[in-house]
Design a protein around this motif. Sequence first.
Motif, PDB file in Angstrom:
ATOM      1  N   ALA A  46       0.854  -1.191   0.000  1.00 52.61           N
ATOM      2  CA  ALA A  46       0.000   0.000   0.000  1.00 52.61           C
ATOM      3  C   ALA A  46       0.886   1.236   0.000  1.00 52.61           C
ATOM      4  N   THR A  47       0.406   2.317  -0.589  1.00 50.06           N
ATOM      5  CA  THR A  47       1.183   3.559  -0.595  1.00 50.06           C
ATOM      6  C   THR A  47       0.258   4.752  -0.370  1.00 50.06           C
ATOM      7  N   ASP A  48       0.762   5.745   0.327  1.00 47.81           N
ATOM      8  CA  ASP A  48      -0.013   6.958   0.619  1.00 47.81           C
ATOM      9  C   ASP A  48       0.937   8.141   0.734  1.00 47.81           C
ATOM     10  N   THR A  49       0.492   9.280   0.237  1.00 55.48           N
ATOM     11  CA  THR A  49       1.310  10.495   0.244  1.00 55.48           C
ATOM     12  C   THR A  49       0.660  11.541   1.137  1.00 55.48           C
ATOM     13  N   LEU A  50       1.470  12.266   1.883  1.00 58.90           N
ATOM     14  CA  LEU A  50       0.985  13.420   2.656  1.00 58.90           C
ATOM     15  C   LEU A  50       1.634  14.681   2.107  1.00 58.90           C
ATOM     16  N   ASN A  51       0.822  15.632   1.660  1.00 57.73           N
ATOM     17  CA  ASN A  51       1.336  16.906   1.165  1.00 57.73           C
ATOM     18  C   ASN A  51       1.056  18.014   2.177  1.00 57.73           C
ATOM     19  N   ALA A  52       2.063  18.855   2.412  1.00 59.67           N
ATOM     20  CA  ALA A  52       1.904  19.966   3.360  1.00 59.67           C
ATOM     21  C   ALA A  52       0.749  20.859   2.927  1.00 59.67           C
ATOM     22  N   GLY A  53      -0.097  21.238   3.881  1.00 62.07           N
ATOM     23  CA  GLY A  53      -1.199  22.140   3.600  1.00 62.07           C
ATOM     24  C   GLY A  53      -2.431  21.439   3.038  1.00 62.07           C
ATOM     25  N   VAL A  54      -2.241  20.195   2.593  1.00 60.88           N
ATOM     26  CA  VAL A  54      -3.378  19.422   2.076  1.00 60.88           C
ATOM     27  C   VAL A  54      -3.755  18.342   3.075  1.00 60.88           C
ATOM     28  N   HIS A  55      -2.774  17.560   3.494  1.00 60.73           N
ATOM     29  CA  HIS A  55      -3.021  16.420   4.383  1.00 60.73           C
ATOM     30  C   HIS A  55      -2.643  16.705   5.829  1.00 60.73           C
ATOM     31  N   PHE A  56      -1.935  17.791   6.069  1.00 56.23           N
ATOM     32  CA  PHE A  56      -1.670  18.222   7.440  1.00 56.23           C
ATOM     33  C   PHE A  56      -1.446  19.735   7.417  1.00 56.23           C
ATOM     34  N   PRO A  57      -1.838  20.426   8.546  1.00 53.77           N
ATOM     35  CA  PRO A  57      -1.587  21.861   8.614  1.00 53.77           C
ATOM     36  C   PRO A  57      -0.086  22.117   8.500  1.00 53.77           C
ATOM     37  N   GLU A  93       1.959  23.950   9.920  1.00 53.90           N
ATOM     38  CA  GLU A  93       2.773  24.094  11.134  1.00 53.90           C
ATOM     39  C   GLU A  93       2.862  22.805  11.958  1.00 53.90           C
ATOM     40  N   THR A  94       2.361  21.696  11.416  1.00 51.95           N
ATOM     41  CA  THR A  94       2.436  20.416  12.136  1.00 51.95           C
ATOM     42  C   THR A  94       3.894  20.082  12.454  1.00 51.95           C
ATOM     43  N   ALA A  95       4.130  19.588  13.674  1.00 51.81           N
ATOM     44  CA  ALA A  95       5.498  19.236  14.094  1.00 51.81           C
ATOM     45  C   ALA A  95       6.048  18.141  13.184  1.00 51.81           C
ATOM     46  N   TRP A 147       5.343  10.356  12.102  1.00 54.72           N
ATOM     47  CA  TRP A 147       4.459   9.308  12.652  1.00 54.72           C
ATOM     48  C   TRP A 147       3.277   9.078  11.713  1.00 54.72           C
ATOM     49  N   LYS A 148       2.637  10.175  11.321  1.00 54.39           N
ATOM     50  CA  LYS A 148       1.381  10.046  10.566  1.00 54.39           C
ATOM     51  C   LYS A 148       1.615   9.450   9.177  1.00 54.39           C
ATOM     52  N   ALA A 149       2.756   9.807   8.562  1.00 56.69           N
ATOM     53  CA  ALA A 149       3.044   9.299   7.216  1.00 56.69           C
ATOM     54  C   ALA A 149       3.114   7.777   7.218  1.00 56.69           C
TER      55      ALA A 149
END
Length: 318
Positions: free
Chosen positions: A45-56, A58-60, A66-68
């Motif tokens: 399985a694969t998943d992408t997190l993009n700044a401003g789309v999948h997390f705020p 300013e997220t640490a 962890w979330k990725a």
Amino acid sequence: MSAREFDLIERIRRRAATARDDVLLGIGDDAALLQVPTGQTLVVATDTLNAGVHFPVETAASDIGWKALAVNLSDLAAMGAQPAWCTLSLSLPDGDPAWVDAFLDGFTALAAMHGVALVGGDTTRGPLSVSVTVHGFVDAARALRRAAARDGDDVWVSGTLGDAAAALTQWRAGALIDSSLRERLDRPVPRVALGRALAGVANACIDVSDGLLADLTHVCVASGVGAQIDVDALPASEALRTGFGGDARRHLQAAGGDDYELCFTARSDERDAVEAAACEAGVAVTRIGTVVAGEGVDVRGSDGAPWGSDSAGWQHFA
Ligand code: ADP
Ligand code: MG
């Protein structure tokens, strides 16, 4: 590859601590060599997190790390698979080593909890984006597929719903964000043990990322069935109950998303086996409805009246 990128990769390699016998060759060559156990099927399985789309934005960094991995492990959990390996593709605006170290704190903490080895990846310059691929094993005959829901099955969900969406609502409003809700948004816990325990017990399964109703609709469409859900039976945390009431809360639970709980169906004569699986995994499960012949997800309140049918956005679930 620039010297800077090489340094970053070396940094990542040193921190990729989980060692596994089935990794014949890990980070450092052109590709990894991995040994799948005899008789098991590889699950990917694969998943992408993009700044401003999948997390705020300013997220640490440690929470992003962890979330990725968590959202990917959640996909393996929803298949009933045992995670083994992962790859990590990082697009970084400035290649800041301190950011990468903090990112790895979160990433490696979760990887170690599940014995997942980081076996490769890619490091490039660009807008902040993190793409993870996870690999695991499952007995294909026991894999939990979306298409396996049957008329008469119970519909279940693990944990509680709506917490992450509630944190996002508070964040968008500029309000104080409840810390336990924020934890659910930033550090979702993939239900790996539950998924494995449900393999061979449950019929269909999906992880709740887009919102319960949207994801349950995917199961219904894939299975050629419908479902009836009691919106008042959806499990809620204390923090959610404290911060949100009435329809606002129901809306967060039914449609909020980012929960990374498992929604699954099982024959009604498997209730004891489902409870035993949940007990073994140490996660609560709640029966929230029934699979029915037909199509669409019919949502009702505990009084039996259709819920939300007069508010925009709900009809497309029916
Ligand atoms: P190539 O030019 O063959 O793609 P790279 O320089 O991109 O090689 O990568 C060198 C090695 O480092 C490879 O084994 C690759 O899998 C690994 N690697 C690169 N970036 C990462 C990363 N972000 N996380 C883990 N491994 C990485
Ligand atoms: Mg490369």
